[in-house]
Design a protein around this motif. Structure first.
Motif, mmCIF file in Angstrom:
data_model
loop_
_atom_site.group_PDB
_atom_site.id
_atom_site.type_symbol
_atom_site.label_atom_id
_atom_site.label_comp_id
_atom_site.label_asym_id
_atom_site.label_seq_id
_atom_site.Cartn_x
_atom_site.Cartn_y
_atom_site.Cartn_z
ATOM 1 N N TYR A 135 0.831 -1.357 -0.030
ATOM 2 C CA TYR A 135 0.045 0.646 -0.297
ATOM 3 C C TYR A 135 0.991 1.322 0.140
ATOM 4 O O TYR A 135 0.313 2.179 -0.914
ATOM 5 C CB TYR A 135 -0.946 0.352 1.173
ATOM 6 C CG TYR A 135 -2.102 -1.263 1.493
ATOM 7 C CD1 TYR A 135 -1.544 -2.206 2.051
ATOM 8 C CD2 TYR A 135 -2.741 -1.120 0.365
ATOM 9 C CE1 TYR A 135 -2.612 -3.296 2.739
ATOM 10 C CE2 TYR A 135 -3.855 -2.358 0.277
ATOM 11 C CZ TYR A 135 -3.401 -3.646 1.898
ATOM 12 O OH TYR A 135 -4.406 -4.217 1.696
ATOM 13 N N GLU A 155 -10.431 3.252 5.039
ATOM 14 C CA GLU A 155 -10.139 2.421 4.411
ATOM 15 C C GLU A 155 -8.969 2.050 3.860
ATOM 16 O O GLU A 155 -8.396 3.749 3.311
ATOM 17 C CB GLU A 155 -11.596 2.405 3.437
ATOM 18 C CG GLU A 155 -11.151 2.094 2.068
ATOM 19 C CD GLU A 155 -12.554 1.822 1.326
ATOM 20 O OE1 GLU A 155 -13.357 1.140 0.045
ATOM 21 O OE2 GLU A 155 -13.279 3.392 1.132
ATOM 22 N N ASP A 156 -8.436 1.252 3.671
ATOM 23 C CA ASP A 156 -7.429 0.709 2.889
ATOM 24 C C ASP A 156 -7.325 1.270 1.522
ATOM 25 O O ASP A 156 -8.676 1.769 0.896
ATOM 26 C CB ASP A 156 -6.301 -0.714 2.966
ATOM 27 C CG ASP A 156 -7.458 -1.295 1.417
ATOM 28 O OD1 ASP A 156 -6.982 -1.480 0.961
ATOM 29 O OD2 ASP A 156 -8.864 -1.317 2.116
ATOM 30 N N GLU A 188 -6.352 0.856 -2.010
ATOM 31 C CA GLU A 188 -6.731 -0.210 -2.655
ATOM 32 C C GLU A 188 -8.551 -0.707 -2.616
ATOM 33 O O GLU A 188 -8.881 -0.980 -3.459
ATOM 34 C CB GLU A 188 -5.952 -1.390 -2.572
ATOM 35 C CG GLU A 188 -4.694 -0.917 -3.048
ATOM 36 C CD GLU A 188 -3.853 -2.440 -3.078
ATOM 37 O OE1 GLU A 188 -4.391 -3.508 -3.061
ATOM 38 O OE2 GLU A 188 -2.646 -1.908 -3.523
ATOM 39 N N GLU A 189 -9.339 0.144 -1.655
ATOM 40 C CA GLU A 189 -10.474 -0.044 -1.414
ATOM 41 C C GLU A 189 -10.511 -1.865 -0.851
ATOM 42 O O GLU A 189 -12.027 -1.888 -2.249
ATOM 43 C CB GLU A 189 -11.148 0.034 -2.520
ATOM 44 C CG GLU A 189 -10.508 1.936 -2.577
ATOM 45 C CD GLU A 189 -11.876 3.564 -3.016
ATOM 46 O OE1 GLU A 189 -12.914 2.035 -3.584
ATOM 47 O OE2 GLU A 189 -11.685 3.875 -3.616
ATOM 48 N N THR A 190 -10.131 -2.650 -0.712
ATOM 49 C CA THR A 190 -10.580 -3.593 0.089
ATOM 50 C C THR A 190 -11.267 -4.271 1.223
ATOM 51 O O THR A 190 -11.771 -4.601 1.337
ATOM 52 C CB THR A 190 -9.352 -5.208 -0.096
ATOM 53 O OG1 THR A 190 -8.256 -4.418 0.638
ATOM 54 C CG2 THR A 190 -8.381 -4.658 -2.264
ATOM 55 N N PHE A 191 -11.186 -3.066 1.859
ATOM 56 C CA PHE A 191 -11.667 -2.969 3.581
ATOM 57 C C PHE A 191 -11.842 -2.326 4.204
ATOM 58 O O PHE A 191 -10.662 -1.313 3.666
ATOM 59 C CB PHE A 191 -10.291 -4.022 3.968
ATOM 60 C CG PHE A 191 -11.491 -4.348 5.303
ATOM 61 C CD1 PHE A 191 -11.484 -5.307 5.538
ATOM 62 C CD2 PHE A 191 -10.815 -4.205 6.588
ATOM 63 C CE1 PHE A 191 -12.284 -6.464 6.660
ATOM 64 C CE2 PHE A 191 -11.402 -4.487 7.862
ATOM 65 C CZ PHE A 191 -11.631 -5.231 8.086
ATOM 66 N N ARG A 210 -8.818 -7.619 10.261
ATOM 67 C CA ARG A 210 -7.547 -7.059 9.499
ATOM 68 C C ARG A 210 -6.232 -6.408 9.622
ATOM 69 O O ARG A 210 -6.876 -5.092 10.238
ATOM 70 C CB ARG A 210 -7.723 -7.040 7.978
ATOM 71 C CG ARG A 210 -8.476 -7.688 7.519
ATOM 72 C CD ARG A 210 -8.247 -7.539 5.631
ATOM 73 N NE ARG A 210 -7.298 -7.329 4.804
ATOM 74 C CZ ARG A 210 -7.307 -7.625 3.161
ATOM 75 N NH1 ARG A 210 -7.884 -7.061 2.908
ATOM 76 N NH2 ARG A 210 -6.091 -7.165 3.434
#
Length: 279
Positions: free
Chosen positions: A9, A38-39, A41-44, A66
């Protein structure tokens, strides 16, 4: 099970731009419990529940966790890239959750109770999670949504409330003579508590000053309420993006109207507290 971020990231283009001469500066945001991020990369997406020198742990509204590396420009807050940093000093006095209660630190989420709280829709659920998420995880209370009040009688019948299995329900626009009031009268009982707020939509339960507006606009009959609000405010966005802006303005209970605060607290007390005849 919690999984750790790979460290990739911090090497994306935003992080590189921050180090280049003339590149866009990325704001530093101090870590705090229940800060929702939010990370990049918008995964979590989840609330901050713990951190150390190198990592941060996020927990989403389903209780999944996570762990991510604390890299530059690795997260988004209200859609803006930020670098999360450890706070400069320890807070004075007891740590408070967004609801104003004393936060329970370093505690695992309690196994979910049989009792539940239902709200009308996903926006209601996200707002409750935003302010009361910490309290609900500590108490082991799950929040689900109805997708409209019309299906409430069927949900109550399927849930089968009883001793040790209580149901709390939060309803929009619960005013005398409304459709909502007629439906909820059919399901009230010893083990079912229905409360509600007077607003057409839960958006209005967020204080206007927190959103940066003077007041919530009046929407003429025949116009979908959310679309009418967005249009009246001059926001050139879809209703989903408008809600993200509104939700992002909520940092604690102080950003909500008392008419919602009291009702949610009442529901939490009902599904978690002692009840006559229950052992």
């Amino acid at each position: 099970m919690a999984t750790k971020g790979t460290g990739r990231y911090g090497r994306d283009v935003l992080a590189e731009d921050r180090r280049r001469p003339g590149g866009r500066a990325v704001r530093e945001t101090p870590l705090s419990r229940d800060l929702v991020v939010e990370d990049v990369e918008e995964t979590f997406c989840g609330a901050v529940v713990a951190w150390d020198k190198a990592t941060v742990t996020l927990e989403d509204r389903h209780g999944r966790r996570r762990v991510f590396d604390l890299e530059p420009a690795a997260f988004l807050v209200d859609g803006e890239p930020v670098t999360l940093v450890r706070p400069a000093g320890a807070p004075r006095g007891p740590l408070r959750s967004a609801s104003g209660s004393i936060a329970v630190t370093d505690a695992r989420a309690r196994t979910a109770r049989e009792s539940r709280i239902y709200v009308e829709g996903v926006h209601d659920a996200e707002l409750v999670e935003r302010v009361w998420g910490h309290d609900l995880r500590v108490e082991g209370v799950a929040v689900e949504f109805l997708e409209g009040v019309d299906g409430l009688p069927a949900i109550v019948a399927e849930f089968a409330p009883g001793p040790g299995r209580r149901l709390g329900v939060l309803v929009d626009h619960l005013v005398p003579g409304s459709k909502e009031s007629r439906i909820t009268e059919r399901v009230r009982g010893e083990h079912v508590l229905v409360t509600g707020h007077p607003y057409v939509d839960v958006w209005q339960a967020v204080r206007p000053r927190s959103v940066g507006i003077a007041a919530w606009p009046e929407v003429p009959r025949g116009i979908p309420w959310k679309e009418g609000v967005v249009r009246a405010l001059g926001w050139r966005v879809e209703t989903g993006e408008a809600w993200r802006r509104i939700l992002g303005s909520v940092r604690s209970y102080a950003d909500l109207e008392p008419s919602l605060l009291g009702r949610v607290e009442e529901l939490i007390d009902f599904v978690t507290g002692p009840h006559p005849g229950e052992h």
